[in-house]
Design a protein around this motif. Structure first.
Motif, short mmCIF file in Angstrom:
data_model
loop_
_atom_site.label_atom_id
_atom_site.label_comp_id
_atom_site.label_asym_id
_atom_site.label_seq_id
_atom_site.Cartn_x
_atom_site.Cartn_y
_atom_site.Cartn_z
N SER A 1 0.78 -1.19 0.09
CA SER A 1 -0.06 0.06 0.16
C SER A 1 0.80 1.19 0.01
CB SER A 1 -0.77 -0.10 1.25
OG SER A 1 -0.21 -0.01 2.59
N TYR A 2 1.92 1.14 0.78
CA TYR A 2 2.73 2.34 0.86
C TYR A 2 3.64 2.79 -0.37
CZ TYR A 2 7.12 -0.16 1.21
OH TYR A 2 8.38 -1.41 1.22
N THR B 1 2.25 1.68 -3.50
CA THR B 1 1.15 2.31 -4.56
C THR B 1 1.17 3.81 -4.25
OG1 THR B 1 -0.01 0.25 -4.42
CG2 THR B 1 -1.14 2.28 -4.88
N PHE B 2 0.93 4.38 -2.87
CA PHE B 2 0.98 5.70 -2.43
C PHE B 2 2.30 6.23 -3.00
CE2 PHE B 2 1.58 9.71 -0.11
CZ PHE B 2 0.53 10.07 -0.05
N GLY B 3 3.57 5.89 -2.99
CA GLY B 3 4.65 6.38 -3.53
C GLY B 3 4.33 6.47 -5.07
N THR B 4 4.00 5.56 -5.57
CA THR B 4 4.18 5.42 -7.06
C THR B 4 2.97 6.77 -7.47
OG1 THR B 4 4.27 3.27 -7.21
CG2 THR B 4 3.31 4.03 -9.26
N LYS B 5 1.86 6.71 -6.96
CA LYS B 5 0.91 7.98 -7.31
C LYS B 5 1.52 9.01 -6.90
CE LYS B 5 -3.43 5.45 -6.17
NZ LYS B 5 -4.77 5.18 -5.18
N TYR B 6 2.45 9.17 -5.88
CA TYR B 6 3.12 10.60 -5.65
C TYR B 6 3.88 11.11 -6.87
CZ TYR B 6 5.97 13.85 -2.93
OH TYR B 6 6.88 14.84 -2.51
N ILE B 7 4.67 10.00 -7.23
CA ILE B 7 5.64 10.33 -8.26
C ILE B 7 4.91 10.60 -9.74
CG2 ILE B 7 7.19 9.11 -9.91
CD1 ILE B 7 7.95 7.15 -7.62
N VAL B 8 3.76 9.85 -9.91
CA VAL B 8 3.18 10.21 -11.36
C VAL B 8 2.34 11.73 -11.12
CG1 VAL B 8 1.17 9.71 -12.68
CG2 VAL B 8 2.62 7.94 -11.71
N HIS B 9 1.53 11.97 -9.88
CA HIS B 9 0.65 13.21 -9.78
C HIS B 9 1.73 14.19 -9.48
CE1 HIS B 9 -1.58 16.06 -7.36
NE2 HIS B 9 -2.75 15.37 -7.91
N ARG C 1 9.49 10.86 2.06
CA ARG C 1 10.28 9.83 2.70
C ARG C 1 9.71 8.94 3.81
NH1 ARG C 1 15.64 8.67 4.28
NH2 ARG C 1 15.96 8.01 6.24
N ARG C 2 9.92 7.74 3.64
CA ARG C 2 9.43 6.84 4.51
C ARG C 2 10.36 5.90 5.43
NH1 ARG C 2 4.69 5.83 1.13
NH2 ARG C 2 6.39 5.19 -0.55
N THR C 3 10.17 5.54 6.61
CA THR C 3 11.19 4.86 7.09
C THR C 3 10.67 3.36 7.39
OG1 THR C 3 10.80 5.22 9.37
CG2 THR C 3 12.23 6.60 8.51
N ARG C 4 11.66 2.30 7.64
CA ARG C 4 10.98 1.10 7.82
C ARG C 4 9.94 0.75 8.94
NH1 ARG C 4 16.59 -0.68 6.46
NH2 ARG C 4 17.36 0.14 8.12
#
Length: 716
Positions: A288-289, A291-299, A479-482
């Motif tokens: 899920s995170y 997917t959010f990162g991919t959306k962030y990149i595209v958006h 940025r997200r951490t483990r």
């Protein structure tokens, strides 16, 4: 001349053809429609595991736990009635509590309310990790069901194609062929009808002699469905990330986290969540995170993805390119260090249907091929300065991996990248440690993406609060951490292994300090004439033997090639070929592949700079540093080779340190640097211009202080 009479087909042969064809047709249909059943099996297994862990958690809470709020509950009465833990209390009804001597209705309602609150809090905070080392029945059932769901998916698609291609004509053949089974009925068939039946039987026979009847596809299905525990647990240990991603797709992610932590404004986060993604060209299943990162990149179009190492920045970049290709974009370029060129060329076809063109050096033919055919070009920072691209040629997306390589605007590779960026609509910078050294570096990287944001940062970079700085960076930096997103990761256990120097080691160390050669000083204990006299070597051997007994694999890191040579000599045949800066990226990956396939107890030795980036080595769960490194980011990168998404075992990190030497001072310096970096990189706190003081200055001071200490010690 009379026409020859049609001979009725052999009944036994026809029955066999009918039974075989019907069975295959039915089995293909079952396989094609199997997903709901398999999904339900996985959901039921996951729920069973969750319930079992919930029960264990409540059983571990002593019944005294319900009186933590000091509400005057007489716990002793419950204990006398045989209620020893919270789980047992949760199974009691109102009437059963009232039946306990000394407890009335008021106490019963109070107990039920408290137990309900405890149970709900436990349910909300319970973190589930599948036990790969000592799995229980519930763990086993879940892994088996997920294995079937994951590996049956491509087979299901193949079965659907086979069924749809054969079912309709097969039904006609079956209907006609059955009419040949009755000898009496055959007599009254017209000649034309008999010819149709005979032709149908032969078509049926030919169909079964072809791909439809060879059984390979259904055998593969059965092989997946009946896999042994050894097979599906081995697959899980190799591909754990895919299993947790599957759980998320089932709506069964147990970890409680925000996919977009780091202070993104609510409105921006909502806009990104609403971004549509067409991932038909993507093979991987995203978390899920991710997917959010991919959306962030595209958006956002021009972004810096700063996720901590091990969270899958690569697959998010590939997913973004796949989504853009689905929108009609055609040309993508990955620019990366030479050390990870091969890794990118392997990962793109592994996770997507995008074609890859490797462009290394002055390879005009490959560059032309990519321009004409599109999809993904993978090249290096050194190569792009040689590119000759037509002025009007447009690139859909440029991905700059390890973007801190271009932190200096004056270098040739930075200028070459800037030229490329002028030709592209989408830009993705990737770096696990983008803020490692100076605030200016972050401002420069931001200026390459969003100059207007960089201008605002410049004016407030030393004055803004952490929250203000995060808000300003939000449109460009994620940025997200483990800890934010991978609660299922096993523990990271770090241990300092202090070794006491013997007389020979002390003499060698004294000589190194007196020579003021810092590199020689750092190799304390590894400079003995014989490894038998090295205290660090002795401890390393013990740790590797222990790892073999625990069925673990080991990575040994050192800054120094001579140290690695000694380690390889010490460990003998269990050791892989050392990875050093002189090893080609392709050979480096081959060594990692050999290590992955090797038996437990195998050891991979690597220079920390050469093996600390770009490689995925989840098969190892023990990391050993032969000496402390100078920068925390170097150690973090190295540890992240093993401690990353997909790791299923606790990762043990050992640092070999020599007592009463500069190792102590270096470790203290590392801790101070790490504290600064954690605050700055993860919270974007700008309180100091630099995280890296003049290194040569503190090295000189450290060596001089150590020299004086040893001289004074000898004088006494």
């Amino acid at each position: 001349m009379a026409k020859e009479k049609a001979i009725r087909p052999d009944s036994q042969r026809t029955k066999t053809l009918l039974e075989t064809a019907s069975r295959i047709d039915t089995r293909l249909r079952e396989a094609m429609d199997s997903e709901p059943v398999q999904r339900r099996a996985a959901q039921d297994a996951a729920q069973a595991l969750f319930d079992q862990r919930m029960r264990s958690a409540l059983e571990e809470m002593d019944i005294e736990h319900i009186n933590r709020a000091k509400q005057g509950i007489r716990v002793s009465l419950l204990r006398d009635a045989g209620i020893q833990n919270v789980y047992q209390a949760s199974r009691l009804s109102f009437s059963e509590i009232c039946a306990i001597d000394g407890l009335g209705e008021q106490s019963a309602w109070k107990i039920l309310d408290i137990v309900k609150q405890i149970t709900q809090n436990t349910r909300d905070t319970l973190q589930i990790r599948i036990q790969a080392e000592n799995p229980g029945q519930t763990d086993d059932a879940l892994i088996r069901s997920l294995y079937v769901l994951i590996h049956f998916r491509p087979l299901r698609q193949a079965c659907a194609l086979a069924y749809r291609a054969n079912h309709a004509p097969l039904q006609q053949e079956l209907q006609l062929a059955r009419q040949s089974l009755s000898g009496f009925g055959w007599l009254f068939k017209s000649a034309g009808k008999k010819e149709q039946i005979l032709a149908a039987v032969e078509r049926l026979s030919a169909r079964l002699d072809g791909p439809f009847g060879d059984g390979a596809l259904l055998e593969s299905c059965e092989k997946v469905e009946t896999a042994s525990p050894y097979v599906y647990w081995a697959d899980y240990r190799q591909n754990a990330a895919a299993y947790y991603a599957e759980l998320e797709q089932l709506g069964l992610a147990w970890e409680k986290h925000d996919a977009a932590p780091g202070g993104l404004p609510a409105q921006l986060a909502a806009e990104i969540e609403a971004q549509a993604l067409d991932l038909k060209y993507l093979k991987a299943t995203l978390r899920s995170y991710q997917t959010f990162g991919t959306k962030y990149i595209v958006h956002q179009k021009r972004t810096l993805l700063g996720d901590e190492m091990g969270l899958g920045k690569t697959v998010q970049a590939i997913a973004a390119m796949a989504a853009l290709k689905a929108e009609g974009k055609s040309h993508f370029m990955i620019v990366c260090p030479a050390s990870v060129l091969v890794n990118w060329c392997r990962e793109i076809p592994k996770h997507s249907a995008l074609e890859v063109t490797k462009i290394h050096g002055n390879d005009e033919a490959s560059l032309l091929h990519w321009r004409e055919n599109g999809d993904v070009a993978v090249t290096t920072y050194e190569s792009i300065s040689r590119f000759r691209i037509p002025e009007r040629f447009r690139i859909s997306m440029v991905v700059a991996d390890e973007a801190h390589y271009v932190k200096n605007p004056e270098t040739q590779r930075t200028k070459a990248l800037s030229t490329l960026l002028e030709k592209t609509e989408y830009i993705l910078f990737m770096s696990g440690t983008p803020l490692e050294n100076r605030v200016e570096e972050m401002c420069f990287l931001t200026s390459c993406l969003r100059p207007e944001i960089a201008k605002e940062l410049e004016s407030v970079k030393y004055l803004s609060t952490a929250e203000q700085f995060r808000q300003q960076l939000a449109p460009v930096y994620l940025r997200r951490t483990r800890e934010d997103v991978l609660q299922e990761l096993p523990d990271l256990i770090e241990k300092e292994q202090w070794c006491v120097l013997n007389e020979q080691e002390q003499r060698a160390y004294y000589d190194a300090v007196m020579s003021e050669n810092f590199m020689a000083i750092r190799q304390v204990s590894w400079q003995t004439a014989s490894l038998k006299d090295s205290s660090k070597a002795a401890r390393l051997l013990e740790l590797c033997d222990q790892a073999k007994e625990q069925q673990r694999k080991v990575i040994v890191f050192s800054f120094f090639r001579t140290t690695l040579q000694k380690v390889a000599e010490l460990l003998g045949p269990r050791c892989m070929e050392p990875i050093t800066g002189s090893i080609s990226p392709q050979r480096r990956q081959e060594i990692v592949d050999e290590f992955t396939k090797a038996e437990d107890g195998a050891v991979l030795v690597s220079q920390v700079q050469a093996g600390g980036t770009g490689l995925n080595i989840q098969s190892a769960s023990v990391v050993i540093f032969c000496e402390p490194q100078i920068k925390p980011s170097i150690e973090n990168q190295a540890i992240s080779r093993a401690y990353r998404m997909g790791q299923v075992r606790d990762v043990l990190v050992y640092r070999l340190l020599a007592d009463d030497t500069v190792d102590e001072q270096i470790m203290e310096l590392l801790r101070n640097k790490q504290n600064l970096f954690d605050t700055f990189a993860d919270e974007s706190v700008v309180g100091t211009e630099s995280l890296k003081p003049g290194e040569q200055d503190w090295i000189n001071r450290m060596v001089e202080a150590e020299k004086q200490r040893l001289q004074q010690s000898r004088a006494q």
